[in-house]
Design a protein around this motif. Structure first.
Motif, PDB file in Angstrom:
ATOM      1  N   SER A  60     -32.461 -37.731  33.195  1.00  0.00           N
ATOM      2  CA  SER A  60     -31.796 -36.821  34.136  1.00  0.00           C
ATOM      3  C   SER A  60     -31.246 -35.594  33.397  1.00  0.00           C
ATOM      4  N   LYS A  61     -31.011 -34.509  34.140  1.00  0.00           N
ATOM      5  CA  LYS A  61     -30.477 -33.292  33.530  1.00  0.00           C
ATOM      6  C   LYS A  61     -29.120 -33.564  32.907  1.00  0.00           C
ATOM      7  N   PHE A  62     -28.314 -34.352  33.590  1.00  0.00           N
ATOM      8  CA  PHE A  62     -26.981 -34.728  33.097  1.00  0.00           C
ATOM      9  C   PHE A  62     -27.079 -35.325  31.691  1.00  0.00           C
ATOM     10  N   ASN A  63     -27.950 -36.324  31.547  1.00  0.00           N
ATOM     11  CA  ASN A  63     -28.097 -36.984  30.243  1.00  0.00           C
ATOM     12  C   ASN A  63     -28.782 -36.085  29.217  1.00  0.00           C
ATOM     13  N   LYS A  64     -29.766 -35.318  29.682  1.00  0.00           N
ATOM     14  CA  LYS A  64     -30.489 -34.430  28.781  1.00  0.00           C
ATOM     15  C   LYS A  64     -29.534 -33.429  28.128  1.00  0.00           C
ATOM     16  N   ASP A  65     -28.628 -32.856  28.934  1.00  0.00           N
ATOM     17  CA  ASP A  65     -27.653 -31.897  28.404  1.00  0.00           C
ATOM     18  C   ASP A  65     -26.755 -32.546  27.352  1.00  0.00           C
ATOM     19  N   ARG A  66     -26.386 -33.803  27.591  1.00  0.00           N
ATOM     20  CA  ARG A  66     -25.506 -34.486  26.640  1.00  0.00           C
ATOM     21  C   ARG A  66     -26.254 -34.883  25.359  1.00  0.00           C
ATOM     22  N   ILE A  67     -27.539 -35.193  25.513  1.00  0.00           N
ATOM     23  CA  ILE A  67     -28.362 -35.476  24.325  1.00  0.00           C
ATOM     24  C   ILE A  67     -28.465 -34.218  23.470  1.00  0.00           C
ATOM     25  N   LYS A  68     -28.695 -33.066  24.130  1.00  0.00           N
ATOM     26  CA  LYS A  68     -28.777 -31.787  23.404  1.00  0.00           C
ATOM     27  C   LYS A  68     -27.464 -31.498  22.682  1.00  0.00           C
ATOM     28  N   LEU A  69     -26.349 -31.779  23.382  1.00  0.00           N
ATOM     29  CA  LEU A  69     -25.022 -31.560  22.811  1.00  0.00           C
ATOM     30  C   LEU A  69     -24.822 -32.417  21.561  1.00  0.00           C
ATOM     31  N   LYS A  70     -25.199 -33.675  21.637  1.00  0.00           N
ATOM     32  CA  LYS A  70     -25.068 -34.585  20.514  1.00  0.00           C
ATOM     33  C   LYS A  70     -25.957 -34.160  19.343  1.00  0.00           C
ATOM     34  N   ARG A  71     -27.178 -33.738  19.676  1.00  0.00           N
ATOM     35  CA  ARG A  71     -28.109 -33.245  18.655  1.00  0.00           C
ATOM     36  C   ARG A  71     -27.504 -32.063  17.910  1.00  0.00           C
ATOM     37  N   ALA A  72     -26.947 -31.114  18.699  1.00  0.00           N
ATOM     38  CA  ALA A  72     -26.356 -29.914  18.119  1.00  0.00           C
ATOM     39  C   ALA A  72     -25.130 -30.261  17.274  1.00  0.00           C
ATOM     40  N   LEU A  73     -24.333 -31.182  17.804  1.00  0.00           N
ATOM     41  CA  LEU A  73     -23.110 -31.597  17.110  1.00  0.00           C
ATOM     42  C   LEU A  73     -23.405 -32.148  15.727  1.00  0.00           C
ATOM     43  N   TYR A  74     -24.441 -33.011  15.643  1.00  0.00           N
ATOM     44  CA  TYR A  74     -24.751 -33.654  14.370  1.00  0.00           C
ATOM     45  C   TYR A  74     -25.876 -32.950  13.621  1.00  0.00           C
ATOM     46  N   GLY A  75     -26.375 -31.847  14.190  1.00  0.00           N
ATOM     47  CA  GLY A  75     -27.450 -31.105  13.529  1.00  0.00           C
ATOM     48  C   GLY A  75     -28.674 -31.960  13.278  1.00  0.00           C
ATOM     49  N   MET A  76     -29.039 -32.764  14.260  1.00  0.00           N
ATOM     50  CA  MET A  76     -30.170 -33.681  14.077  1.00  0.00           C
ATOM     51  C   MET A  76     -31.385 -33.238  14.875  1.00  0.00           C
ATOM     52  N   GLN A  77     -32.558 -33.589  14.370  1.00  0.00           N
ATOM     53  CA  GLN A  77     -33.779 -33.426  15.131  1.00  0.00           C
ATOM     54  C   GLN A  77     -33.787 -34.511  16.205  1.00  0.00           C
ATOM     55  N   MET A  78     -34.419 -34.204  17.340  1.00  0.00           N
ATOM     56  CA  MET A  78     -34.485 -35.177  18.427  1.00  0.00           C
ATOM     57  C   MET A  78     -35.062 -36.508  17.944  1.00  0.00           C
ATOM     58  N   GLU A  79     -36.144 -36.438  17.155  1.00  0.00           N
ATOM     59  CA  GLU A  79     -36.788 -37.660  16.676  1.00  0.00           C
ATOM     60  C   GLU A  79     -35.814 -38.534  15.877  1.00  0.00           C
ATOM     61  N   ASP A  80     -35.050 -37.906  14.968  1.00  0.00           N
ATOM     62  CA  ASP A  80     -34.109 -38.675  14.153  1.00  0.00           C
ATOM     63  C   ASP A  80     -33.007 -39.303  14.996  1.00  0.00           C
ATOM     64  N   LEU A  81     -32.519 -38.536  15.992  1.00  0.00           N
ATOM     65  CA  LEU A  81     -31.471 -39.066  16.868  1.00  0.00           C
ATOM     66  C   LEU A  81     -31.983 -40.300  17.619  1.00  0.00           C
ATOM     67  N   ILE A  82     -33.204 -40.220  18.131  1.00  0.00           N
ATOM     68  CA  ILE A  82     -33.796 -41.341  18.860  1.00  0.00           C
ATOM     69  C   ILE A  82     -34.001 -42.548  17.935  1.00  0.00           C
ATOM     70  N   LEU A  83     -34.553 -42.306  16.751  1.00  0.00           N
ATOM     71  CA  LEU A  83     -34.821 -43.406  15.815  1.00  0.00           C
ATOM     72  C   LEU A  83     -33.525 -44.099  15.382  1.00  0.00           C
ATOM     73  N   HIS A  84     -32.493 -43.298  15.058  1.00  0.00           N
ATOM     74  CA  HIS A  84     -31.201 -43.880  14.666  1.00  0.00           C
ATOM     75  C   HIS A  84     -30.604 -44.691  15.817  1.00  0.00           C
ATOM     76  N   SER A  85     -30.719 -44.162  17.031  1.00  0.00           N
ATOM     77  CA  SER A  85     -30.153 -44.843  18.198  1.00  0.00           C
ATOM     78  C   SER A  85     -30.851 -46.175  18.445  1.00  0.00           C
ATOM     79  N   ILE A  86     -32.171 -46.190  18.353  1.00  0.00           N
ATOM     80  CA  ILE A  86     -32.926 -47.424  18.596  1.00  0.00           C
ATOM     81  C   ILE A  86     -32.612 -48.456  17.511  1.00  0.00           C
ATOM     82  N   ASN A  87     -32.507 -48.019  16.264  1.00  0.00           N
ATOM     83  CA  ASN A  87     -32.169 -48.956  15.188  1.00  0.00           C
ATOM     84  C   ASN A  87     -30.771 -49.535  15.369  1.00  0.00           C
TER      85      ASN A  87
END
Ligand SMILES: [Zn+2]
Length: 134
Positions: A10-37
């Motif tokens: 959803s747009k709601f979650n997508k915006d928050r994912i972008k925010l988290k990515r920006a906050l930690y300076g992470m690539q989307m792939e790394d954020l997803i991989l870390h989260s799944i692990n």
């Protein structure tokens, strides 16, 4: 080889994912991989199809899986592999959809060992097998 993994978000979650990515300076792939692990779910408890008693989820004893690679049968002991066990009849039941994927990944592990000229593992820890490479 890199491939896409598509998820509808959803747009709601997508915006928050972008925010988290920006906050930690992470690539989307790394954020997803870390989260799944980091995610630890709960394995669903089932009912025994034979005696209709509640099963218990257990990782004991270690699971013995035979995989076929290039026409050869290879036995691999998988430790910490969760499955349902019936205390009444002793029946053991793998989780639907997991058994086939485990087999596929074990075959990949054997092929990868052969290609890199390493010994084929005779024991693999399921907890390590489900970790993504970051
Ligand atoms: Zn049973």
């Amino acid at each position: 080889m890199k491939k896409y993994l598509v998820a509808e978000i959803s747009k709601f979650n997508k915006d928050r994912i972008k925010l988290k990515r920006a906050l930690y300076g992470m690539q989307m792939e790394d954020l997803i991989l870390h989260s799944i692990n980091a995610y630890e779910g709960k394995v669903e408890q089932t009912t025994c199809p034979h005696c209709h008693e509640e099963c218990i989820v257990t990782t004991k004893p270690p699971f013995e899986q035979t995989v076929e690679v290039a026409g050869k049968q290879i036995e691999i002991v998988v430790t910490n592999y969760p499955r349902n066990k019936c205390n009444t009849c002793g029946g053991e039941f793998e989780i639907l959809g997991v058994a086939g994927l485990l087999d596929e990944i074990l075959v990949e592990e054997v092929v990868s060992s052969v290609r890199s000229r390493k010994p084929i593992p005779n024991e693999i820890d399921f907890n390590e097998l489900i970790q993504l490479k970051i």
